[in-house]
Design a protein around this motif. Structure first.
Motif, short mmCIF file in Angstrom:
data_model
loop_
_atom_site.label_atom_id
_atom_site.label_comp_id
_atom_site.label_asym_id
_atom_site.label_seq_id
_atom_site.Cartn_x
_atom_site.Cartn_y
_atom_site.Cartn_z
N LYS A 14 0.77 -1.25 -0.13
CA LYS A 14 -0.01 0.00 -0.03
C LYS A 14 0.94 1.27 -0.12
N THR A 15 0.34 2.18 -0.61
CA THR A 15 1.16 3.55 -0.36
C THR A 15 0.26 4.55 0.64
N TYR A 17 -0.56 7.41 0.36
CA TYR A 17 -1.79 8.09 -0.25
C TYR A 17 -3.09 6.95 -0.18
N ARG A 18 -2.91 5.77 -0.50
CA ARG A 18 -3.86 4.77 -0.61
C ARG A 18 -4.54 4.69 0.80
N LYS A 21 -6.56 7.87 1.98
CA LYS A 21 -7.79 7.56 1.29
C LYS A 21 -9.00 6.94 1.91
N ASP A 22 -8.28 5.59 1.90
CA ASP A 22 -9.18 4.49 2.79
C ASP A 22 -9.47 4.76 4.13
#
Length: 89
Positions: A14-15, A17-18, A21-22
């Motif tokens: 995962k990043t 950023y991800r 968002k999540d």
């Protein structure tokens, strides 16, 4: 703390950023943790722990931390960190 998050990011591919968002935790917040500008609040650690399927204690690794002090007394063991304190009775 960020080192633990970085491990989870890599293991789960995962990043930041991800994850932001999540989870609803802003990218700026994650960046500030990484830079050491401030320490995450327990509620944010809980969100991350739930997201990655680990216990919150994963982030609060007292055993390997160099900024932890133990004090034994009649009430149990107290663990002190620069930002968090727990008393185990």
């Amino acid at each position: 703390m960020y080192e633990k998050l970085a491990e989870l990011l890599e293991l789960n591919q995962k990043t930041a950023y991800r994850v932001a968002k999540d989870t609803g935790i802003s990218s700026a917040t994650l960046s500030n943790w990484k830079a050491g500008n401030y320490t995450p609040k327990v509620n944010k650690l809980k969100i991350l722990a739930d997201y990655f399927g680990v216990g919150i204690d994963y982030f609060l690794d007292f055993e390997s931390s160099s900024d932890t002090t133990q004090e034994k007394n009649s009430g149990g063991v107290r663990l002190y960190r620069n930002w968090f304190a727990v008393q185990v009775v």
